[in-house]
Design an enzyme around this catalytic site. Structure first.
Site, PDB file in Angstrom:
ATOM      1  N   GLU A  16     141.428 -22.868 -36.000  1.00 55.70           N
ATOM      2  CA  GLU A  16     140.069 -22.668 -35.508  1.00 55.70           C
ATOM      3  C   GLU A  16     140.057 -21.734 -34.304  1.00 55.70           C
ATOM      4  OE1 GLU A  16     137.377 -23.411 -36.926  1.00 55.70           O
ATOM      5  OE2 GLU A  16     138.180 -24.723 -38.489  1.00 55.70           O
ATOM      6  N   TYR A  99     132.063 -26.601 -31.072  1.00 58.66           N
ATOM      7  CA  TYR A  99     132.326 -26.233 -32.468  1.00 58.66           C
ATOM      8  C   TYR A  99     133.728 -26.642 -32.882  1.00 58.66           C
ATOM      9  CZ  TYR A  99     134.043 -23.398 -36.286  1.00 58.66           C
ATOM     10  OH  TYR A  99     134.650 -23.008 -37.447  1.00 58.66           O
ATOM     11  N   ASP A 117     128.060 -23.235 -35.504  1.00 61.14           N
ATOM     12  CA  ASP A 117     128.417 -21.943 -34.919  1.00 61.14           C
ATOM     13  C   ASP A 117     127.498 -20.887 -35.500  1.00 61.14           C
ATOM     14  OD1 ASP A 117     129.335 -21.676 -37.508  1.00 61.14           O
ATOM     15  OD2 ASP A 117     131.283 -20.848 -36.961  1.00 61.14           O
ATOM     16  N   CYS A 170     127.135 -15.445 -47.174  1.00 62.46           N
ATOM     17  CA  CYS A 170     125.912 -15.261 -46.380  1.00 62.46           C
ATOM     18  C   CYS A 170     126.252 -14.467 -45.119  1.00 62.46           C
ATOM     19  CB  CYS A 170     125.326 -16.630 -46.032  1.00 62.46           C
ATOM     20  SG  CYS A 170     123.619 -16.575 -45.418  1.00 62.46           S
ATOM     21  N   CYS A 177     123.752 -12.308 -51.911  1.00 62.71           N
ATOM     22  CA  CYS A 177     122.751 -13.306 -52.304  1.00 62.71           C
ATOM     23  C   CYS A 177     122.797 -13.642 -53.792  1.00 62.71           C
ATOM     24  CB  CYS A 177     121.353 -12.822 -51.923  1.00 62.71           C
ATOM     25  SG  CYS A 177     121.098 -12.702 -50.136  1.00 62.71           S
ATOM     26  N   CYS A 180     125.433 -16.189 -54.384  1.00 64.30           N
ATOM     27  CA  CYS A 180     125.376 -17.374 -53.546  1.00 64.30           C
ATOM     28  C   CYS A 180     125.025 -18.614 -54.361  1.00 64.30           C
ATOM     29  CB  CYS A 180     124.349 -17.182 -52.433  1.00 64.30           C
ATOM     30  SG  CYS A 180     124.197 -18.616 -51.344  1.00 64.30           S
ATOM     31  N   CYS A 186     117.229 -21.190 -51.405  1.00 64.80           N
ATOM     32  CA  CYS A 186     117.090 -20.418 -50.170  1.00 64.80           C
ATOM     33  C   CYS A 186     115.689 -19.825 -50.083  1.00 64.80           C
ATOM     34  CB  CYS A 186     118.140 -19.307 -50.133  1.00 64.80           C
ATOM     35  SG  CYS A 186     118.032 -18.264 -48.654  1.00 64.80           S
TER      36      CYS A 186
END
Length: 321
Positions: A16, A99, A117, A170, A177, A180, A186
């Site tokens: 991370e 986060y 985040d 995204c 899109c 997705c 959406c």
């Protein structure tokens, strides 16, 4: 991705931090090398700081490496070498924000906290066509509350899915899109307004900063010093930032390098100072306590990218000579 095949909190934590400012495609090799050299908290805590910085080389934002080294020592001292399980305890580690604490807690210890985040902001803004300004100081709280409304039982998988969706599908620009898996749900996509979200009105203006360095060298050797832990490029090595009057006649040329950091535009002048006098060379070293190295020796130290590039160019020119 090796960090998706484990629930070891140490490895999740390191991944991370590594990928906070680095794309997975660019940082995966660095992550693997770092874990190979420092496979656990104890190994990292016992390492010298300069070696940790060396294995961070190429990732930039070196304060992250300094922080994880200090955090590893925290874990050894405060938690007897065992990674803390509770979100609030993880949050107390040096360099760990909300986060990262949420990511480690949810993935490794079944914590029920969304790892909010920029990916969360973007995905949730588009799915709900939500025009809440993500530059608002309340954005984190706002989108945390929104995320809590849709949290499934397995929050760890949910957080990782949101990370992947935001980074690979995204995207901020040119989102995929049509590919997705959430496009039917959406609202921004159905309204053909994906490009309008997320809303962000406040932009941080980058500060212009001028720096000077003097590359003082003689017979293939040059002078360096280690930066302190204030301002930019903490604990990295650099060339002398100033010289004495005796060295001014030895300046052969100057090169200006432009370099961008997150909130700073750097203009760096690097003066090529080729010292012909052994007495002046030795005197300057003694009076200023500089370290003498050569190109091979510089490989064992970490430099800011513009200075590392300068050393590489110097090496090429010196080999030709």
């Amino acid at each position: 991705m090796p960090f998706r095949q484990t629930k070891d909190p140490y490895k999740i934590w390191i991944c991370e931090i590594v990928f906070q400012q680095t794309r997975i495609s660019q940082g995966l090799g660095h992550y693997n090398n770092f874990i190979k050299r420092f496979p656990d908290v104890k190994t990292l805590a016992e390492a010298e700081e300069n070696e940790v910085l060396l294995y961070w080389k190429g990732l930039g934002y070196y304060s992250r490496a300094i922080n994880i080294h200090k955090a590893a020592q925290q874990i050894m001292n405060d938690y007897h070498g065992r990674f803390p399980k509770q979100y609030d305890d993880i949050l107390q580690l040096k360099g760990v924000g909300k986060y990262t604490a949420a990511a480690v807690s949810s993935i490794c210890f079944d914590g029920k906290i969304p790892a909010v985040d920029g990916n969360f902001y973007r995905v949730l803004s588009r799915i709900f066509a939500d025009d809440f300004d993500i530059s608002n100081s309340r954005a984190f709280s706002y989108f945390s509350e929104l995320a809590h409304l849709i949290l499934p039982e397995n929050v760890g998988d949910f957080n990782q899915a949101m990370m992947d969706l935001g980074s690979e599908v995204c995207k901020p620009k040119n989102p995929l899109c049509n590919e997705c898996p959430l496009n039917e749900d959406c609202l921004a996509f159905s309204l053909d307004k994906v490009s309008e979200f997320p809303v962000k009105t406040k932009k941080v203006k980058a500060e212009d900063l001028n720096l000077k360095y003097y590359f003082v060298h003689r017979n293939g050797r040059f002078l360096i010093q280690q930066r302190k832990d204030d301002f930019i490029w903490k604990k990295l090595f650099e060339f002398p930032p100033e010289i004495t009057e005796e060295l001014i006649p030895f300046i052969k040329s100057v090169k200006t390098v432009n370099h961008k950091l997150t909130h700073k535009n750097l203009s760096i002048e690097i003066f090529n100072v080729e010292v012909d006098s052994e007495d002046i060379w030795e005197s300057f070293i003694t009076e200023n306590n500089f370290t003498v190295t050569d190109v091979e020796g510089s490989h064992d130290r970490s430099f800011p990218k513009p200075l590392e590039n300068y050393i590489q160019n110097y090496d090429m020119a010196y080999r030709i000579l």
